[in-house]
Design an enzyme around this catalytic site. Structure first.
Site, PDB file in Angstrom:
ATOM      1  N   HIS A 286       7.352  16.837 -32.951  1.00  0.00           N
ATOM      2  CA  HIS A 286       8.830  17.407 -33.843  1.00  0.00           C
ATOM      3  C   HIS A 286       9.380  17.388 -32.918  1.00  0.00           C
ATOM      4  O   HIS A 286      10.674  16.799 -32.235  1.00  0.00           O
ATOM      5  CB  HIS A 286       9.030  17.826 -35.583  1.00  0.00           C
ATOM      6  CG  HIS A 286       7.825  17.687 -36.569  1.00  0.00           C
ATOM      7  ND1 HIS A 286       8.023  16.509 -36.848  1.00  0.00           N
ATOM      8  CD2 HIS A 286       7.293  18.197 -37.229  1.00  0.00           C
ATOM      9  CE1 HIS A 286       7.301  16.984 -38.824  1.00  0.00           C
ATOM     10  NE2 HIS A 286       7.051  17.614 -38.119  1.00  0.00           N
ATOM     11  N   ASP A 337       2.289  11.991 -40.560  1.00  0.00           N
ATOM     12  CA  ASP A 337       2.566  13.218 -41.389  1.00  0.00           C
ATOM     13  C   ASP A 337       2.122  13.234 -42.671  1.00  0.00           C
ATOM     14  O   ASP A 337       1.858  13.587 -42.987  1.00  0.00           O
ATOM     15  CB  ASP A 337       4.392  13.770 -40.560  1.00  0.00           C
ATOM     16  CG  ASP A 337       5.024  15.065 -40.786  1.00  0.00           C
ATOM     17  OD1 ASP A 337       4.011  16.147 -41.244  1.00  0.00           O
ATOM     18  OD2 ASP A 337       5.924  15.538 -40.758  1.00  0.00           O
TER      19      ASP A 337
END
Length: 464
Positions: A286, A337
């Site tokens: 991220h 994810d």
């Protein structure tokens, strides 16, 4: 239940004829690729027709795609966590309810279906960020790595490679108290108690798979809120000693940054740097809310960045400074994810389009650069630097995209990279080859006969 631990080998001496192949810099028509023992032994251009006995892959063939960040069990949340509003933190509470229900057998069934969905999307290797280690009350299974072994077996059955990023998760949040905040009841199964105990269990798993071509064992620090500062170096040292990739959720939420500044007087990135976590073997996942100093630290250390745009937008996390990170020296990779979508081509497209929205300017990356993030740089982040290219010596991992679908028809073949990133989707993947073995043929998985049914049944079992 006993799970298989390795996929069958591909036949020796194969030849694949690629109607069009992206060779890293350009699209080449009519390419013959020889394969022996799962590796590419020969790449010949100008082979105008398929050689006798070869397998023709019609369309545009790319190196197999790398999904550098996965939580397989999050796939069970698709279509349910989109109801209403909320934040990352309210989404997390729903996620915990699924995590509590998983057993080694049910996790195997779900992950097998999820990894088969990935194969259908052209993904040939996954980085599984794995922290569901123990029974729901935190008691270890009789086989302490039962959950990790279930994931490894699931990937083998689905025909894709896996880097199991065994994750240290020891506290529920940042606090000035040594050892961090106590775990809540949902998190008990994630924890080994200490980083030393985590390292002992991870070492056993790594030892069991040290000679595997299918599975590699890496390490992960869940986040600075989940691993107390005084134990970060234990995880980093383990990864260094084992030559293993090390991943960490980093600055996904501003609340994490605020807590870290309050407790430690520094950002999460600086905290990781001060404890020896950053480096070329490490990937921050991220990397959304960073300071200028954070970006400089990550770039100078060669620490990678795994962007997961479809999850970051689904959870309203924000848009990470991917372009600035790459310019600073941080290699980019991509992950799906939470599996709101499993489509690495969409992740590549979204990274560029999100940056366009932020800057109101186009063309931050070339299509080729985005494909490198989806292939070679993604595989490198998973500890497979030899993968992600169509060249002699590389693993024979391929993904072929149809050029005659409603999304891709009429495009110019010489602009195949642009077509792949900005027009195609996972639905356009026609063939997937892993280690020379055809896992997806004409859009049908060869090992899991009915992937939608496998997904529906494994997810329904967790809702019952």
């Amino acid at each position: 239940m006993t799970h298989p631990t390795a996929a069958p080998d591909a036949p020796a001496g194969l030849v694949y004829w690629l109607e069009h192949a992206w060779l890293g810099t350009h699209v080449e028509p009519s390419v013959a690729v020889g394969v022996t023992d799962g590796r590419i032994t020969d790449v010949r251009t100008g082979v105008m027709t398929p050689p006798p006995g070869s397998t023709a892959l019609r369309g545009l063939t790319l190196p197999g795609l790398a999904n550098a960040h996965s939580h397989a069990f999050h796939r069970a949340l698709r279509g349910t966590v989109q109801v209403g509003s909320g934040t990352f933190w309210t989404w997390r509470e729903i996620m915990y309810t699924i995590a509590a229900k998983l057993t080694p057998d049910s996790y195997y069934a779900l992950a097998r279906a999820v990894y088969a969905e990935m194969a259908l999307a052209g993904i040939t290797a996954v980085g599984e960020f794995h922290y569901l280690h123990h029974t729901p009350d935190g008691t270890p299974y009789d086989q302490p790595n039962a959950m990790g072994e279930a994931l490894i077996a699931a990937a083998a059955e689905a025909g894709i490679r896996i880097t199991l990023l065994d994750t240290a998760y020891l506290s529920s949040g940042l606090t000035k108290r040594r050892g961090g905040a106590p775990l809540d009841r949902h998190q008990l199964r994630f924890s080994d108690g200490t980083a030393t105990a985590w390292a002992e269990r991870a070492s056993d798993l790594a030892s069991a798979h040290q000679d595997s071509a299918h599975a590699r064992i890496g390490a992960a620090i869940h986040s600075v809120r989940a691993v107390p500062a005084e134990q970060l170096s234990t995880v980093a040292d383990w990864a260094e000693a084992h030559g293993a990739p090390l991943h960490v959720h980093l600055s996904e939420q501003t609340a994490e940054n605020d807590a870290c500044l309050d407790v430690h007087g520094r950002t999460p990135t600086r905290l990781l740097a001060d404890h020896g976590v950053l480096g070329a073997r490490t990937t921050g996942v991220h990397n959304t809310h960073l300071t200028d100093e954070d970006i400089a630290l990550l770039g100078a250390a060669g620490t990678g960045t795994c962007m997961c745009p479809t999850t970051e937008r689904d959870l309203a996390d924000g848009i990470g400074p991917a372009a600035r990170l790459q310019r600073a020296g941080s290699p980019l990779s991509l992950g799906s994810d939470s599996h709101a979508v499993i489509d690495i081509l969409e992740e590549a497209r979204a990274m560029e389009l999100d940056e366009r929205l932020r800057t109101r300017r186009r063309g931050h990356w070339t299509a080729a650069a985005l494909l490198h993030a989806a292939t070679s740089d993604g595989h490198a982040a998973l500890g497979r630097p030899e993968a992600g290219r169509i060249e002699r010596g590389a693993p024979a991992d391929l993904a072929t995209i149809a050029l005659d679908s409603v999304r891709t028809a009429g495009t110019l073949t010489r602009l195949g990279a642009e077509t792949a990133v900005f027009a195609a989707s996972a639905a356009d993947v026609r063939h997937t080859v892993v280690g020379g073995r055809q896992i997806v043929r004409d859009g049908v998985h060869t090992l899991v006969p009915d992937v939608p049914k496998a997904l529906a049944e494994s997810i329904a079992a967790l809702r019952g």
